[in-house]
Design a protein around this motif. Structure first.
Motif, PDB file in Angstrom:
ATOM      1  N   PHE A 151       2.299  13.473  -2.867  1.00  0.00           N
ATOM      2  CA  PHE A 151       1.866  12.714  -1.703  1.00  0.00           C
ATOM      3  C   PHE A 151       3.083  12.220  -0.941  1.00  0.00           C
ATOM      4  O   PHE A 151       3.953  11.558  -1.496  1.00  0.00           O
ATOM      5  CB  PHE A 151       1.021  11.504  -2.125  1.00  0.00           C
ATOM      6  CG  PHE A 151      -0.385  11.854  -2.509  1.00  0.00           C
ATOM      7  CD1 PHE A 151      -1.346  12.069  -1.537  1.00  0.00           C
ATOM      8  CD2 PHE A 151      -0.744  11.961  -3.836  1.00  0.00           C
ATOM      9  CE1 PHE A 151      -2.646  12.378  -1.877  1.00  0.00           C
ATOM     10  CE2 PHE A 151      -2.050  12.271  -4.188  1.00  0.00           C
ATOM     11  CZ  PHE A 151      -3.004  12.481  -3.214  1.00  0.00           C
ATOM     12  N   SER A 152       3.144  12.530   0.327  1.00  0.00           N
ATOM     13  CA  SER A 152       4.228  12.047   1.176  1.00  0.00           C
ATOM     14  C   SER A 152       3.618  11.584   2.494  1.00  0.00           C
ATOM     15  O   SER A 152       3.234  12.417   3.318  1.00  0.00           O
ATOM     16  CB  SER A 152       5.264  13.146   1.437  1.00  0.00           C
ATOM     17  OG  SER A 152       6.232  12.694   2.371  1.00  0.00           O
ATOM     18  N   PRO A 153       3.495  10.258   2.700  1.00  0.00           N
ATOM     19  CA  PRO A 153       2.875   9.773   3.937  1.00  0.00           C
ATOM     20  C   PRO A 153       3.565  10.263   5.198  1.00  0.00           C
ATOM     21  O   PRO A 153       2.953  10.295   6.259  1.00  0.00           O
ATOM     22  CB  PRO A 153       2.984   8.248   3.789  1.00  0.00           C
ATOM     23  CG  PRO A 153       3.035   8.008   2.317  1.00  0.00           C
ATOM     24  CD  PRO A 153       3.819   9.169   1.767  1.00  0.00           C
ATOM     25  N   ALA A 154       4.838  10.649   5.095  1.00  0.00           N
ATOM     26  CA  ALA A 154       5.563  11.112   6.274  1.00  0.00           C
ATOM     27  C   ALA A 154       5.321  12.591   6.565  1.00  0.00           C
ATOM     28  O   ALA A 154       5.718  13.088   7.610  1.00  0.00           O
ATOM     29  CB  ALA A 154       7.061  10.865   6.093  1.00  0.00           C
ATOM     30  N   SER A 155       4.669  13.305   5.649  1.00  0.00           N
ATOM     31  CA  SER A 155       4.468  14.738   5.810  1.00  0.00           C
ATOM     32  C   SER A 155       3.314  15.027   6.761  1.00  0.00           C
ATOM     33  O   SER A 155       2.302  14.323   6.777  1.00  0.00           O
ATOM     34  CB  SER A 155       4.188  15.379   4.446  1.00  0.00           C
ATOM     35  OG  SER A 155       3.758  16.717   4.590  1.00  0.00           O
ATOM     36  N   GLY A 156       3.461  16.101   7.526  1.00  0.00           N
ATOM     37  CA  GLY A 156       2.388  16.524   8.407  1.00  0.00           C
ATOM     38  C   GLY A 156       1.200  17.084   7.667  1.00  0.00           C
ATOM     39  O   GLY A 156       0.129  17.271   8.247  1.00  0.00           O
ATOM     40  N   ASP A 157       1.363  17.373   6.364  1.00  0.00           N
ATOM     41  CA  ASP A 157       0.272  17.896   5.548  1.00  0.00           C
ATOM     42  C   ASP A 157      -0.506  16.785   4.856  1.00  0.00           C
ATOM     43  O   ASP A 157      -1.444  17.062   4.101  1.00  0.00           O
ATOM     44  CB  ASP A 157       0.814  18.858   4.486  1.00  0.00           C
ATOM     45  CG  ASP A 157       1.453  20.098   5.111  1.00  0.00           C
ATOM     46  OD1 ASP A 157       1.011  20.489   6.201  1.00  0.00           O
ATOM     47  OD2 ASP A 157       2.387  20.651   4.502  1.00  0.00           O
ATOM     48  N   CYS A 190       0.833  -1.209   0.000  1.00  0.00           N
ATOM     49  CA  CYS A 190       0.000   0.000   0.000  1.00  0.00           C
ATOM     50  C   CYS A 190       0.863   1.253   0.000  1.00  0.00           C
ATOM     51  O   CYS A 190       0.631   2.197  -0.766  1.00  0.00           O
ATOM     52  CB  CYS A 190      -0.914  -0.004   1.218  1.00  0.00           C
ATOM     53  SG  CYS A 190      -2.259  -1.205   1.166  1.00  0.00           S
ATOM     54  N   LEU A 191       1.855   1.269   0.873  1.00  0.00           N
ATOM     55  CA  LEU A 191       2.763   2.416   0.938  1.00  0.00           C
ATOM     56  C   LEU A 191       3.540   2.570  -0.361  1.00  0.00           C
ATOM     57  O   LEU A 191       3.682   3.679  -0.899  1.00  0.00           O
ATOM     58  CB  LEU A 191       3.719   2.256   2.113  1.00  0.00           C
ATOM     59  CG  LEU A 191       4.804   3.313   2.271  1.00  0.00           C
ATOM     60  CD1 LEU A 191       4.191   4.690   2.463  1.00  0.00           C
ATOM     61  CD2 LEU A 191       5.722   2.971   3.441  1.00  0.00           C
ATOM     62  N   GLN A 192       4.034   1.469  -0.906  1.00  0.00           N
ATOM     63  CA  GLN A 192       4.832   1.529  -2.122  1.00  0.00           C
ATOM     64  C   GLN A 192       4.009   2.019  -3.306  1.00  0.00           C
ATOM     65  O   GLN A 192       4.524   2.716  -4.182  1.00  0.00           O
ATOM     66  CB  GLN A 192       5.424   0.150  -2.431  1.00  0.00           C
ATOM     67  CG  GLN A 192       6.473   0.154  -3.531  1.00  0.00           C
ATOM     68  CD  GLN A 192       7.713   0.958  -3.147  1.00  0.00           C
ATOM     69  OE1 GLN A 192       8.030   1.080  -1.972  1.00  0.00           O
ATOM     70  NE2 GLN A 192       8.403   1.490  -4.142  1.00  0.00           N
ATOM     71  N   ALA A 193       2.730   1.676  -3.348  1.00  0.00           N
ATOM     72  CA  ALA A 193       1.871   2.135  -4.433  1.00  0.00           C
ATOM     73  C   ALA A 193       1.771   3.653  -4.460  1.00  0.00           C
ATOM     74  O   ALA A 193       1.756   4.272  -5.526  1.00  0.00           O
ATOM     75  CB  ALA A 193       0.485   1.513  -4.296  1.00  0.00           C
TER      76      ALA A 193
END
Length: 250
Positions: A77-83, A64-67
Motif C-alpha cells: 500500500f502506497s498512498p502516493a501511488s497512482g494505483d 491514519c496515514l502512519q497506520a
C-alpha cells in the motif's frame, strides 16, 4: 498535555481505549505527528488553506496515514501511488484527512454570516487545486465511489468517523470485470473509533489485525484499528450491481 510513550501500546480491550490520566490530571501524549506534519511542504500548504485548527486534528489525520505505512507495507500500500485509491470517510464539515466535505442541515446554523459563507466558498475553490482529490458532499451511506480497473489497492480511512467500517466499505463500487475473475485489489481499513462507534470493532465480520493505543494522537480517543486486507470477504459481484459491500458468501 504532557510527554508520554510516543509509540503507543497494545489495546487488547475496548475498555482500555483511553489512556489513564497522570496523577496531576494530564493526558500523556507525544507531539511527534504534529512535528512531522509541520516539516512537510504539503502540511504548510494545508495550514495555509485553514484546514487544520489545532494539534488534535493534525495528529488524527497523520495517525491514519502512519497506520498504513506501519502496518500495511507487506501489501504494497502506497498512498502516493497512482494505483492506490484512498477513501476518507467522516472528516466532518471541514475536509482534512483527504479533504472530504460532508454538508448537512446543521451547517445552516454554522454558516449564518456572510463572512462564514464566503470563507467556505473560498475553501472549496482552493481545494480544487489539490491533485487527485475528489470531494463527495453526502452521507457515507449515500456515496458511490467507483474504483478504476487500474487500482491495485484501496485504503478506507475512518478518522473518528460516525459511521461503521461496513457502512464505509459499502460505498465502494467495482466494475463487472472484477466479478468475471480479473485480479481484485487489496482493501485495507484504518479506523480511529470514537463515541459509540468504538463498539463497532469488526469489518465484514472480521476482527482487526492491529488494535492499539497510539500516544501520538493528541486526543483521549486514541485507539487505532487496522485491517490489512478484507478483500476476501468483499462481494465484488454485489458491488458491481450497485449493492455495496457484502460478505464473500452474501
Amino acid at each position: 498535555m504532557a510527554g508520554g510513550n510516543p509509540a503507543g501500546e497494545p489495546c487488547p480491550s475496548i475498555a482500555r481505549r483511553f489512556y489513564a490520566k497522570s496523577a496531576d490530571g494530564l493526558l500523556p501524549c507525544s507531539l511527534r505527528f504534529v512535528d512531522r506534519f509541520l516539516r512537510w511542504e504539503c502540511g504548510r500548504h494545508l495550514l495555509g488553506l485553514g484546514l487544520f485548527p489545532d494539534a488534535k486534528e493534525i495528529s488524527e489525520s497523520v495517525a491514519c496515514l502512519q497506520a498504513v505505512l506501519e502496518h500495511c507495507a507487506q501489501h504494497a500500500f502506497s498512498p502516493a501511488s497512482g494505483d492506490t485509491l484512498v477513501v476518507c470517510v467522516g472528516d466532518g464539515r471541514t475536509p482534512r484527512t483527504a479533504a472530504l466535505e460532508l454538508r448537512h442541515a446543521n451547517l445552516l446554523s454554522q454558516e449564518a454570516s456572510d463572512a462564514a459563507r464566503a470563507q467556505r466558498a473560498r475553501l472549496r475553490t482552493e481545494l480544487r487545486s489539490i491533485a487527485r482529490l475528489r470531494l463527495l458532499s453526502c452521507r457515507a451511506e449515500e456515496a458511490a465511489v467507483w474504483v478504476a480497473a487500474r487500482v491495485t489497492s484501496v485504503v478506507v480511512m475512518l478518522p473518528h468517523a460516525h459511521v461503521t467500517p461496513d457502512e464505509a466499505l459499502g460505498c465502494l463500487r467495482f466494475g463487472g470485470e472484477r466479478e468475471r475473475g480479473s485480479a481484485v485489489p487489496a482493501i485495507a481499513v484504518v479506523q480511529l473509533p470514537c463515541c459509540g462507534y468504538v463498539w463497532h470493532g469488526t469489518a465484514l465480520g472480521q476482527p482487526p489485525d492491529v488494535e492499539r493505543l497510539d500516544g501520538r494522537i493528541c486526543a483521549a480517543a486514541r485507539t487505532v484499528r487496522v485491517w490489512r486486507d478484507v478483500s476476501a470477504h468483499f462481494n465484488f459481484g454485489a458491488s458491481a450491481r450497485g449493492l455495496g459491500a457484502r460478505t464473500a458468501g452474501g
